[in-house]
Design a protein around this motif. Structure first.
Motif, PDB file in Angstrom:
ATOM      1  N   GLY A  33       0.771  -1.224   0.000  1.00 29.54           N
ATOM      2  CA  GLY A  33       0.000   0.000   0.000  1.00 29.54           C
ATOM      3  C   GLY A  33       0.808   1.282   0.000  1.00 29.54           C
ATOM      4  O   GLY A  33       0.256   2.353  -0.141  1.00 29.54           O
ATOM      5  N   THR A  34       2.144   1.210   0.143  1.00 30.88           N
ATOM      6  CA  THR A  34       2.932   2.443   0.192  1.00 30.88           C
ATOM      7  C   THR A  34       2.927   3.160  -1.149  1.00 30.88           C
ATOM      8  O   THR A  34       2.861   4.380  -1.181  1.00 30.88           O
ATOM      9  CB  THR A  34       4.397   2.183   0.579  1.00 30.88           C
ATOM     10  OG1 THR A  34       4.707   0.835   0.428  1.00 30.88           O
ATOM     11  CG2 THR A  34       4.723   2.658   1.919  1.00 30.88           C
ATOM     12  N   GLN A  40       0.575   3.141  -3.471  1.00 31.80           N
ATOM     13  CA  GLN A  40      -0.728   3.780  -3.635  1.00 31.80           C
ATOM     14  C   GLN A  40      -0.869   4.967  -2.692  1.00 31.80           C
ATOM     15  O   GLN A  40      -1.418   6.000  -3.073  1.00 31.80           O
ATOM     16  CB  GLN A  40      -1.850   2.783  -3.388  1.00 31.80           C
ATOM     17  CG  GLN A  40      -1.934   1.712  -4.436  1.00 31.80           C
ATOM     18  CD  GLN A  40      -2.991   0.683  -4.109  1.00 31.80           C
ATOM     19  OE1 GLN A  40      -3.510   0.653  -2.997  1.00 31.80           O
ATOM     20  NE2 GLN A  40      -3.300  -0.171  -5.058  1.00 31.80           N
ATOM     21  N   ARG A  41      -0.386   4.856  -1.492  1.00 29.54           N
ATOM     22  CA  ARG A  41      -0.491   5.943  -0.514  1.00 29.54           C
ATOM     23  C   ARG A  41       0.297   7.162  -0.985  1.00 29.54           C
ATOM     24  O   ARG A  41      -0.150   8.293  -0.880  1.00 29.54           O
ATOM     25  CB  ARG A  41       0.013   5.469   0.859  1.00 29.54           C
ATOM     26  CG  ARG A  41       0.013   6.529   1.931  1.00 29.54           C
ATOM     27  CD  ARG A  41      -1.381   6.895   2.343  1.00 29.54           C
ATOM     28  NE  ARG A  41      -1.353   7.956   3.354  1.00 29.54           N
ATOM     29  CZ  ARG A  41      -2.406   8.602   3.759  1.00 29.54           C
ATOM     30  NH1 ARG A  41      -3.588   8.303   3.277  1.00 29.54           N
ATOM     31  NH2 ARG A  41      -2.306   9.544   4.657  1.00 29.54           N
ATOM     32  N   LYS A  42       1.501   6.928  -1.522  1.00 29.12           N
ATOM     33  CA  LYS A  42       2.342   8.033  -1.968  1.00 29.12           C
ATOM     34  C   LYS A  42       1.654   8.809  -3.090  1.00 29.12           C
ATOM     35  O   LYS A  42       1.642  10.036  -3.075  1.00 29.12           O
ATOM     36  CB  LYS A  42       3.693   7.508  -2.442  1.00 29.12           C
ATOM     37  CG  LYS A  42       4.661   8.607  -2.817  1.00 29.12           C
ATOM     38  CD  LYS A  42       6.085   8.119  -2.868  1.00 29.12           C
ATOM     39  CE  LYS A  42       6.484   7.659  -4.206  1.00 29.12           C
ATOM     40  NZ  LYS A  42       7.910   7.368  -4.334  1.00 29.12           N
ATOM     41  N   TYR A  91      -1.562   8.878  -3.700  1.00 29.04           N
ATOM     42  CA  TYR A  91      -2.734   9.519  -3.098  1.00 29.04           C
ATOM     43  C   TYR A  91      -2.304  10.857  -2.496  1.00 29.04           C
ATOM     44  O   TYR A  91      -2.972  11.884  -2.662  1.00 29.04           O
ATOM     45  CB  TYR A  91      -3.336   8.612  -2.026  1.00 29.04           C
ATOM     46  CG  TYR A  91      -4.330   9.309  -1.126  1.00 29.04           C
ATOM     47  CD1 TYR A  91      -5.614   9.593  -1.563  1.00 29.04           C
ATOM     48  CD2 TYR A  91      -3.968   9.698   0.166  1.00 29.04           C
ATOM     49  CE1 TYR A  91      -6.524  10.246  -0.740  1.00 29.04           C
ATOM     50  CE2 TYR A  91      -4.863  10.351   0.991  1.00 29.04           C
ATOM     51  CZ  TYR A  91      -6.140  10.622   0.530  1.00 29.04           C
ATOM     52  OH  TYR A  91      -7.025  11.268   1.342  1.00 29.04           O
ATOM     53  N   LEU A  92      -1.161  10.864  -1.797  1.00 29.96           N
ATOM     54  CA  LEU A  92      -0.634  12.091  -1.209  1.00 29.96           C
ATOM     55  C   LEU A  92      -0.300  13.113  -2.297  1.00 29.96           C
ATOM     56  O   LEU A  92      -0.553  14.309  -2.129  1.00 29.96           O
ATOM     57  CB  LEU A  92       0.601  11.792  -0.361  1.00 29.96           C
ATOM     58  CG  LEU A  92       0.372  10.947   0.888  1.00 29.96           C
ATOM     59  CD1 LEU A  92       1.700  10.548   1.503  1.00 29.96           C
ATOM     60  CD2 LEU A  92      -0.497  11.668   1.888  1.00 29.96           C
ATOM     61  N   ARG A 102      -3.512  14.793  -3.353  1.00 32.71           N
ATOM     62  CA  ARG A 102      -4.031  15.702  -2.332  1.00 32.71           C
ATOM     63  C   ARG A 102      -3.213  16.999  -2.263  1.00 32.71           C
ATOM     64  O   ARG A 102      -3.755  18.074  -2.080  1.00 32.71           O
ATOM     65  CB  ARG A 102      -4.048  15.019  -0.961  1.00 32.71           C
ATOM     66  CG  ARG A 102      -4.909  13.777  -0.916  1.00 32.71           C
ATOM     67  CD  ARG A 102      -6.313  14.036  -1.304  1.00 32.71           C
ATOM     68  NE  ARG A 102      -7.017  14.584  -0.171  1.00 32.71           N
ATOM     69  CZ  ARG A 102      -8.268  14.976  -0.180  1.00 32.71           C
ATOM     70  NH1 ARG A 102      -8.965  14.878  -1.273  1.00 32.71           N
ATOM     71  NH2 ARG A 102      -8.831  15.455   0.896  1.00 32.71           N
ATOM     72  N   TYR A 104      -0.652  16.284   4.467  1.00 32.84           N
ATOM     73  CA  TYR A 104      -0.162  15.476   3.356  1.00 32.84           C
ATOM     74  C   TYR A 104       1.276  15.849   3.006  1.00 32.84           C
ATOM     75  O   TYR A 104       2.102  14.977   2.725  1.00 32.84           O
ATOM     76  CB  TYR A 104      -1.070  15.622   2.147  1.00 32.84           C
ATOM     77  CG  TYR A 104      -2.517  15.304   2.462  1.00 32.84           C
ATOM     78  CD1 TYR A 104      -2.889  14.020   2.836  1.00 32.84           C
ATOM     79  CD2 TYR A 104      -3.504  16.278   2.421  1.00 32.84           C
ATOM     80  CE1 TYR A 104      -4.201  13.719   3.150  1.00 32.84           C
ATOM     81  CE2 TYR A 104      -4.815  15.991   2.730  1.00 32.84           C
ATOM     82  CZ  TYR A 104      -5.160  14.694   3.093  1.00 32.84           C
ATOM     83  OH  TYR A 104      -6.462  14.407   3.411  1.00 32.84           O
ATOM     84  N   GLU A 106       3.492  14.342   5.687  1.00 33.74           N
ATOM     85  CA  GLU A 106       3.708  12.906   5.519  1.00 33.74           C
ATOM     86  C   GLU A 106       4.697  12.614   4.395  1.00 33.74           C
ATOM     87  O   GLU A 106       5.541  11.722   4.523  1.00 33.74           O
ATOM     88  CB  GLU A 106       2.377  12.196   5.246  1.00 33.74           C
ATOM     89  CG  GLU A 106       2.510  10.696   5.224  1.00 33.74           C
ATOM     90  CD  GLU A 106       1.187   9.963   5.113  1.00 33.74           C
ATOM     91  OE1 GLU A 106       1.217   8.798   4.692  1.00 33.74           O
ATOM     92  OE2 GLU A 106       0.136  10.554   5.438  1.00 33.74           O
ATOM     93  N   LYS A 138       7.901  10.507   5.625  1.00 33.15           N
ATOM     94  CA  LYS A 138       7.956   9.097   5.240  1.00 33.15           C
ATOM     95  C   LYS A 138       8.598   8.847   3.879  1.00 33.15           C
ATOM     96  O   LYS A 138       9.064   7.747   3.617  1.00 33.15           O
ATOM     97  CB  LYS A 138       6.550   8.508   5.248  1.00 33.15           C
ATOM     98  CG  LYS A 138       5.958   8.457   6.637  1.00 33.15           C
ATOM     99  CD  LYS A 138       4.626   7.776   6.636  1.00 33.15           C
ATOM    100  CE  LYS A 138       4.059   7.721   8.050  1.00 33.15           C
ATOM    101  NZ  LYS A 138       2.737   7.135   8.091  1.00 33.15           N
ATOM    102  N   HIS A 139       8.606   9.865   2.997  1.00 32.17           N
ATOM    103  CA  HIS A 139       9.089   9.642   1.636  1.00 32.17           C
ATOM    104  C   HIS A 139      10.236  10.562   1.244  1.00 32.17           C
ATOM    105  O   HIS A 139      10.604  10.637   0.074  1.00 32.17           O
ATOM    106  CB  HIS A 139       7.922   9.805   0.643  1.00 32.17           C
ATOM    107  CG  HIS A 139       6.809   8.845   0.902  1.00 32.17           C
ATOM    108  ND1 HIS A 139       6.886   7.499   0.598  1.00 32.17           N
ATOM    109  CD2 HIS A 139       5.596   9.023   1.462  1.00 32.17           C
ATOM    110  CE1 HIS A 139       5.761   6.908   0.948  1.00 32.17           C
ATOM    111  NE2 HIS A 139       4.954   7.814   1.472  1.00 32.17           N
TER     112      HIS A 139
END
Length: 68
Positions: A5-6, A8-10, A12-13, A16, A48, A51, A55-56
């Motif tokens: 899921g990372t 997809q999450r990235k 998504y961020l 946003r 966002y 994060e 995290k990235h």
């Protein structure tokens, strides 16, 4: 350790952050969140953006307002 899921999450961020009107500069070797000084407060308070930074490993660059 699973990274499920990372990816997809990235992205998504990314969506946003772009929806908030903040520019992303994505290149092969570095990822930057570009903001103008008048947008700095909204970028600083954006969860966002925070994060992506934490995290990235995205950097935040303040752009020259004369280049608008």
């Amino acid at each position: 350790m699973s990274n499920k899921g990372t990816y997809q999450r990235k992205y998504y961020l990314h969506r946003r952050v772009k929806k908030a009107g903040i520019s992303l500069q994505l290149e092969q070797t570095h990822k930057t969140i570009a903001v103008y000084p008048d947008e700095m407060d909204s970028a600083r308070g954006n969860k966002y953006v925070a994060e992506l930074q934490e995290k990235h490993n995205y950097g935040v660059q303040i752009l020259n307002p004369m280049m608008k």
